[in-house]
Enzyme design. Sequence first.
Site, PDB file in Angstrom:
ATOM      1  CG  PHE A 236      50.087  31.402   7.445  1.00  0.00           C
ATOM      2  CD1 PHE A 236      49.026  32.193   7.052  1.00  0.00           C
ATOM      3  CD2 PHE A 236      51.130  31.984   8.149  1.00  0.00           C
ATOM      4  CE1 PHE A 236      49.014  33.538   7.348  1.00  0.00           C
ATOM      5  CE2 PHE A 236      51.115  33.335   8.450  1.00  0.00           C
ATOM      6  CZ  PHE A 236      50.053  34.117   8.041  1.00  0.00           C
ATOM      7  CE  LYS A 675      29.160  30.580   2.862  1.00  0.00           C
ATOM      8  NZ  LYS A 675      28.626  30.169   1.546  1.00  0.00           N
ATOM      9  CB  VAL A 677      37.079  35.515   5.851  1.00  0.00           C
ATOM     10  CG1 VAL A 677      35.598  35.807   5.686  1.00  0.00           C
ATOM     11  CG2 VAL A 677      37.530  35.820   7.280  1.00  0.00           C
ATOM     12  CD  GLU A 679      42.740  27.894   4.472  1.00  0.00           C
ATOM     13  OE1 GLU A 679      41.591  27.467   4.709  1.00  0.00           O
ATOM     14  OE2 GLU A 679      43.747  27.193   4.560  1.00  0.00           O
TER      15      GLU A 679
HETATM   16 MO1  MOS Z   1      45.199  25.968   7.118  1.00  0.00          MO
HETATM   17  S1  MOS Z   1      46.667  26.015   5.695  1.00  0.00           S
HETATM   18  O1  MOS Z   1      44.373  24.515   6.811  1.00  0.00           O
HETATM   19  O2  MOS Z   1      45.743  26.237   8.652  1.00  0.00           O
END
Ligand code: MOS
Length: 719
Positions: A236, A675, A677, A679
């Site tokens: 994350f 593309k 997925v 975020e």
């Molecule tokens: Mo992401 S929050 O750019 O790993």
Amino acid sequence: MIGQAANRVDGVRKVTGAAKYSYEREDFGRAAIGFMLGAGIAKGRIARIGTSAAERAPGVLLVLTHRNVARQAPRNGSSPEGFGRAWPVLEGERIGFFGQPVALVVAETFEQARSAAGLIEVSYVAERGAFDLASHADRAYAPRTANVGLATDSRLGDLDRAMAEGPVTLDQSYTTPAHFAQPMEPQACLAHWVGDDLHIRASLQIIGAARLALARTLLIAPERVHVDAAFVGGGFGSKLRLHEEAVFAALAARELRRPVKVAPTRRQVFAIGGRRPETIQRVRLAASRDGRLIGVGHDVNMQGTERELFVEQTATIMRSLYAAPNRLTRHRVTNLDVGFGEAVRAPGEAPGLLAVESAMDQLAHELGLDPIELRVRNEPERDPEKDVPFNGRRMLECYAEGARRFGWSERSAVPGSRREDEHLIGIGMAAAIRMHFQGATQATVRVEGDGRVVVRSDMTDIGTGTSTILGQVAADALGVPYETVSVELARTGLPPSPGSGGSWGAANSSNAVHRACEAIKAQVFGASRTPGSTPPGLAAEVARRFPDGVEGAGSIVGMADDPNYKSYSQHTYGASFAEVAVSVVTGEVRLRRMLGVFACGRIINPKTARSQVIGGMVWGVSTALHEAAHVDPRHGHVVNGDLAEYVVPVHADIPAIEAILLDDFDDKANPLGIKGVGEIGVCGTGAAVANAVFNATGVRVCDFPITPDKLLGGLPDAT
Ligand code: MOS
């Protein structure tokens, strides 16, 4: 195989505990354990640090402080080198944030190390710190270094004039709190030296960056650093750059000539794990009476720190979302005495869309227009700031498909008008947009004489399903059974990649793997093959003619070198819908149902993609209703720094949620039409929930998260 809902290849190993995470690994024999001691002040200096009692404590092998730590490279907190730059620890007697590590104790066991850390006597000369953005917002400055390219100002036309002349205007400020990524597995590192070579097992998103950062910090050649991040329990954003535990483990292992493990405790993650900066966002919209935007403005002031420049790309969404001739976006930073900022789950889009999409909902209300209709009227034909065509922008379909599936036509335009017993019911929606990044990536694929296929890249699988989808891509491209393909990832020595982050992992590595497979087919079938086709019988052909196997290499260039990035505006898109019930008695908001419709290019694996997207949607709910790091205004520490009090949604908070991934192929993104997925699910979801709360209650909360105390005063009498 592309498009199949294959199960995760590592699924059984993960749920049975057979998958070993860094801190559980015993690769080099029994490791000593390091425990970091964090500063008890947020600003000032260490006057004295007494370590003798700790050094004499049972099992203690080493105590490191700024006085005895080996030489490291200095910090350069604004270097454009980003994730690969030096990350020194114990830099001196200055303290810049609460919990900044001031010592490392290494002992035979964790308990011994932690206990001994408690015996270290530190006296500080404390200074008065600045901890909250609102009180210091006037200190904001424009960040001006090379690594904030996305955060430079953008301006077209004259927004002030549009605001002065606009028949309908909205000028509203929103605040979002600091967030922490908090993956289930905290950062962790096991380090061991063999001669001059450093071997680490660590929880990381980018292998190459970690190698460079460790080499630079320790002043050794990158070739001497060997990194392995086989299993990663979530990132994350919090494992993109190096954190203190890795440097500590490497330093201590070199001193002791034995393996050393270091991991922050959960509470320490709230100090050394970077935060999504707290923001104050001013959104300005000017529109004609029929709802055509003539001006859009997004000014962001976010917290930062003197030692580390981190600028979240919060206002960049406003540059591509809606048409308007007069436009302004700006990012400003206010340095505070808090922990460093870093990427957290859709950095930029998540807090930015909370503000912008709340503002659009409010504007629709003031115009007496349906919120979807307002967005449709302002759908741009070309990217309004880059002045290039969009590709794969299927926003209108996302709105229409979402409205149809969600039953949008049943929404009452009058807030507060739907009541069921003690609950006010409302529905809301918001647009979602997320930049599509591309980074230079390499992969190799090898077909052995016996038909086994091995895919190799230093790409990481941080729990998203990367190793599964890369096997699918190779099986598909080579026309071989999926079961014959194995995938080796996340080690130095494998072909380099930018790893997992920013939703770029799947597209980058899939295309590199696909091209490696094309190279194999060219070798095996030669000119007899139509380019791009996959003749049957590859394994048999390899067995017959290449008993030692065939290897192919593939790569994809970074976006700076890809002409499609200059010629097209590249994003993923979506629309989020939410229904909430708000208790007029308690002010509690319960989510009742939620839908997201997304256009993210071709979907390699609908199962892993859906998991990514609904996980993102849950985080979106979190930004709207739950999540906030509360900082003590006197001492500067995160008061709710654990997962009991740092509130995130649990199963009981999330009803059935539905994610629709449109059947898509973005031919300008890359050859596979893929593309990311990772975020897009976070983006827009929070605002959809906030807008549903407004539709339910008529109360517009602009300070996130929307907690009951902020609603109660505006709710009708409960009796
Ligand atoms: Mo992401 S929050 O750019 O790993």
